[in-house]
Design a protein around this motif. Structure first.
Motif, PDB file in Angstrom:
ATOM      1  N   ARG A 148       0.747  -1.100  -0.219  1.00 25.32           N
ATOM      2  CA  ARG A 148       0.077  -0.133  -0.012  1.00 25.32           C
ATOM      3  C   ARG A 148       0.953   1.131  -0.093  1.00 25.32           C
ATOM      4  N   ALA A 149       0.485   2.093  -0.976  1.00 25.83           N
ATOM      5  CA  ALA A 149       1.794   3.417  -0.938  1.00 25.83           C
ATOM      6  C   ALA A 149       0.907   4.580  -1.339  1.00 25.83           C
ATOM      7  N   SER A 150       1.174   5.589  -1.109  1.00 27.57           N
ATOM      8  CA  SER A 150       0.974   7.078  -1.370  1.00 27.57           C
ATOM      9  C   SER A 150       1.197   7.143  -3.071  1.00 27.57           C
ATOM     10  N   HIS A 151       0.373   7.761  -4.057  1.00 24.78           N
ATOM     11  CA  HIS A 151       0.605   8.091  -5.271  1.00 24.78           C
ATOM     12  C   HIS A 151       0.102   9.102  -5.762  1.00 24.78           C
ATOM     13  N   VAL A 152       0.430   9.965  -6.815  1.00 21.63           N
ATOM     14  CA  VAL A 152      -0.127  10.903  -7.429  1.00 21.63           C
ATOM     15  C   VAL A 152      -0.375  10.737  -8.877  1.00 21.63           C
ATOM     16  N   LEU A 153      -1.718  10.982  -9.408  1.00 22.20           N
ATOM     17  CA  LEU A 153      -1.957  10.979 -10.665  1.00 22.20           C
ATOM     18  C   LEU A 153      -2.240  12.613 -11.264  1.00 22.20           C
ATOM     19  N   VAL A 154      -2.418  12.725 -12.336  1.00 22.15           N
ATOM     20  CA  VAL A 154      -2.270  13.986 -13.162  1.00 22.15           C
ATOM     21  C   VAL A 154      -3.746  14.233 -14.107  1.00 22.15           C
ATOM     22  N   SER A 155      -4.265  15.440 -14.111  1.00 21.93           N
ATOM     23  CA  SER A 155      -5.412  15.667 -15.213  1.00 21.93           C
ATOM     24  C   SER A 155      -5.406  17.107 -15.392  1.00 21.93           C
ATOM     25  N   ASP A 156      -5.859  17.379 -16.918  1.00 21.63           N
ATOM     26  CA  ASP A 156      -6.182  18.828 -17.189  1.00 21.63           C
ATOM     27  C   ASP A 156      -7.519  19.247 -16.699  1.00 21.63           C
ATOM     28  N   LYS A 157      -8.225  18.215 -16.303  1.00 18.38           N
ATOM     29  CA  LYS A 157      -9.712  18.775 -15.701  1.00 18.38           C
ATOM     30  C   LYS A 157      -9.896  18.256 -14.295  1.00 18.38           C
ATOM     31  N   PRO A 158     -10.855  19.031 -13.664  1.00 17.71           N
ATOM     32  CA  PRO A 158     -11.118  18.464 -12.134  1.00 17.71           C
ATOM     33  C   PRO A 158     -11.571  17.037 -12.045  1.00 17.71           C
ATOM     34  N   ASP A 159     -12.562  16.536 -13.231  1.00 22.98           N
ATOM     35  CA  ASP A 159     -13.301  15.440 -13.054  1.00 22.98           C
ATOM     36  C   ASP A 159     -12.650  14.433 -13.886  1.00 22.98           C
ATOM     37  N   GLY A 160     -11.285  14.682 -14.259  1.00 28.48           N
ATOM     38  CA  GLY A 160     -10.415  13.739 -14.922  1.00 28.48           C
ATOM     39  C   GLY A 160     -10.742  13.642 -16.228  1.00 28.48           C
ATOM     40  N   PRO A 161      -9.920  12.324 -17.171  1.00 31.18           N
ATOM     41  CA  PRO A 161      -9.505  11.192 -16.188  1.00 31.18           C
ATOM     42  C   PRO A 161      -8.027  11.421 -15.569  1.00 31.18           C
ATOM     43  N   TYR A 162      -7.777  10.975 -14.496  1.00 27.80           N
ATOM     44  CA  TYR A 162      -6.408  10.982 -14.011  1.00 27.80           C
ATOM     45  C   TYR A 162      -5.649   9.945 -14.259  1.00 27.80           C
ATOM     46  N   VAL A 163      -4.346  10.361 -14.801  1.00 27.52           N
ATOM     47  CA  VAL A 163      -3.441   9.417 -15.292  1.00 27.52           C
ATOM     48  C   VAL A 163      -1.964   9.361 -14.814  1.00 27.52           C
ATOM     49  N   PRO A 164      -1.327   8.354 -14.653  1.00 28.90           N
ATOM     50  CA  PRO A 164       0.024   8.243 -14.241  1.00 28.90           C
ATOM     51  C   PRO A 164       1.138   9.482 -14.912  1.00 28.90           C
ATOM     52  N   MET A 165       1.993   9.819 -13.963  1.00 28.85           N
ATOM     53  CA  MET A 165       3.100  10.672 -14.414  1.00 28.85           C
ATOM     54  C   MET A 165       4.205   9.762 -14.616  1.00 28.85           C
ATOM     55  N   LYS A 166       5.579  10.579 -14.679  1.00 26.04           N
ATOM     56  CA  LYS A 166       6.833   9.962 -15.007  1.00 26.04           C
ATOM     57  C   LYS A 166       7.161   8.966 -13.943  1.00 26.04           C
ATOM     58  N   ASP A 167       7.169   9.194 -12.741  1.00 28.52           N
ATOM     59  CA  ASP A 167       7.864   8.458 -11.792  1.00 28.52           C
ATOM     60  C   ASP A 167       6.742   7.038 -11.442  1.00 28.52           C
ATOM     61  N   SER A 168       7.110   5.942 -11.541  1.00 25.05           N
ATOM     62  CA  SER A 168       6.298   4.863 -11.111  1.00 25.05           C
ATOM     63  C   SER A 168       6.215   4.740  -9.659  1.00 25.05           C
ATOM     64  N   VAL A 169       6.941   5.153  -8.757  1.00 24.64           N
ATOM     65  CA  VAL A 169       6.968   5.084  -7.484  1.00 24.64           C
ATOM     66  C   VAL A 169       7.429   6.244  -6.617  1.00 24.64           C
ATOM     67  N   TYR A 170       6.389   6.822  -5.699  1.00 23.87           N
ATOM     68  CA  TYR A 170       6.931   8.254  -5.023  1.00 23.87           C
ATOM     69  C   TYR A 170       7.436   7.774  -3.557  1.00 23.87           C
ATOM     70  N   LEU A 171       7.110   6.460  -2.727  1.00 24.02           N
ATOM     71  CA  LEU A 171       7.821   6.414  -1.760  1.00 24.02           C
ATOM     72  C   LEU A 171       8.357   4.775  -1.683  1.00 24.02           C
ATOM     73  N   PRO A 172       9.089   4.538  -0.785  1.00 19.96           N
ATOM     74  CA  PRO A 172       9.730   2.809  -0.717  1.00 19.96           C
ATOM     75  C   PRO A 172       8.885   2.075  -0.976  1.00 19.96           C
ATOM     76  N   ALA A 173       9.265   0.976  -1.714  1.00 24.25           N
ATOM     77  CA  ALA A 173       8.365   0.031  -2.103  1.00 24.25           C
ATOM     78  C   ALA A 173       8.067  -0.851  -0.876  1.00 24.25           C
ATOM     79  N   ASP A 174       8.923  -0.819   0.133  1.00 22.24           N
ATOM     80  CA  ASP A 174       8.812  -1.693   1.308  1.00 22.24           C
ATOM     81  C   ASP A 174       8.217  -1.146   2.585  1.00 22.24           C
ATOM     82  N   LYS A 175       7.634   0.043   2.194  1.00 21.24           N
ATOM     83  CA  LYS A 175       7.232   1.010   3.178  1.00 21.24           C
ATOM     84  C   LYS A 175       5.566   1.180   3.057  1.00 21.24           C
ATOM     85  N   LEU A 176       4.618   0.789   4.267  1.00 17.03           N
ATOM     86  CA  LEU A 176       3.264   1.049   3.929  1.00 17.03           C
ATOM     87  C   LEU A 176       3.053   2.393   4.149  1.00 17.03           C
TER      88      LEU A 176
END
Length: 327
Positions: free
Chosen positions: A123-151
């Protein structure tokens, strides 16, 4: 034993979430907010579209022009099935932030098929992006924001006095036995993180939360949940966060002595609002009124029911005061 029971309860809740998130509910129109079942309600007051957008756990979106009647739920998150999240991640505590011309979807994603640490779901926190408030929200460049072994969970966005933007999140108590609230610097376009995380405070810093040790003695509860940053009109930096008083879901508040994320964070002695409410956030209506969006947490017929509520808030002093329900 208490921890085992909590994990089992969480597993059942997760299964219900998976079923709910994988199904496509029918669109509902003009629904009162107290008729919506939603955990961790977050409301974006978007001035560009003159619309309120409410999201939270479940990865769905509701829309309203007046905060009284809502239309939804809409599916807005489009994750990458080839990423660590897998094809159908659970989505918790989603938030939408408008930042430098784009909309960013901060959320907690869980992949039940991947285990980390002591056989815990990834389980991890992550960020998606959109040009509109109602999306769709899609991934950005980095696939991981926080360590993979850290909940990690319940991420939010804050730009500090140094002009840099940070992800504020919790490190799960199930993994460290004493939950934390932490910060990590974000890249200028929020597409990833820079460096490592820093602990802002521990669950055990709370003077109001409570749980029982195995020997029956009281101790501060282990849970940190739902951080939300704000400044009062006097410039005081505060943070809402949630834990438990035994079996009662409860929200507290801390204030930064330095006025920056680095604190030190001084915990208020008493919770900031009534019992069985938690995971609150603050937003200002289009006519300038400050409101708290928060969910109630009650057991009804052996089922946990969470309903969004709105309360008026006074932030004219150094500390916020939660007032009457918004009608």
């Amino acid at each position: 034993m208490k921890k085992i029971l909590f994990v089992l309860t969480l597993a059942v809740f997760n299964l219900m979430l998976v079923h709910a998130q994988n199904s496509e509910p029918a669109l509902r129109v003009d629904i009162p907010i107290d008729s919506i079942r939603l955990s961790d309600p977050f409301i974006l007051a978007d001035k560009i579209t003159s619309t309120y957008y409410m999201t939270g756990t479940g990865g769905r979106l509701w829309k309203s022009k007046d905060l009284r009647k809502w239309t939804g739920p809409y599916k807005i998150a489009q994750t990458d099935p080839q990423s660590w999240m897998g094809s159908n991640p659970m989505i918790w505590a989603a938030e939408i932030h408008y930042y430098k011309g784009k909309y960013y979807y901060f959320a907690t994603f869980t992949n039940k098929a991947i285990r980390v640490g002591d056989n815990l779901e990834r389980r991890a926190s992550h960020v998606l992006v959109s040009d509109k408030p109602d999306g769709p929200y899609v991934p950005m460049k980095d696939s991981v924001y926080l360590p993979a072994d850290k909940l990690t969970l319940d991420a939010t966005l804050w730009t500090d006095t140094d002009g840099k933007s940070y992800m504020i999140y919790c490190h799960e108590w199930l993994q460290n036995d004493n939950g934390t609230v932490e910060k990590i610097e974000l890249k200028p376009d929020l597409s990833g993180t820079i460096g490592g995380g820093k602990i802002l405070f521990l669950a055990s810093d709370s003077p109001w939360s409570r749980e029982k040790e195995k020997d029956g003695k009281d101790r501060p509860n282990k849970v940190t949940d739902g951080p939300w940053l704000f400044r009062t009109q006097t410039g005081k930096l505060g943070m809402l966060w949630t834990s438990w008083i035994y079996d009662v879901y409860t929200q507290g508040v801390a204030y930064s002595q330095s006025g920056t994320l680095d604190g030190p964070w001084i915990q208020e002695k008493e919770p900031v609002n009534g019992s069985n409410f938690g995971h609150g956030m603050l937003f200002r209506t289009f006519d300038g009124k400050l409101l708290m969006s928060i969910h109630s947490h009650k057991s009804i017929n052996n089922r946990t029911v969470r309903i969004p509520h709105l309360f008026e808030v006074d932030d004219s002093g150094d500390k916020i005061v939660v007032g009457k329900a918004f009608n």
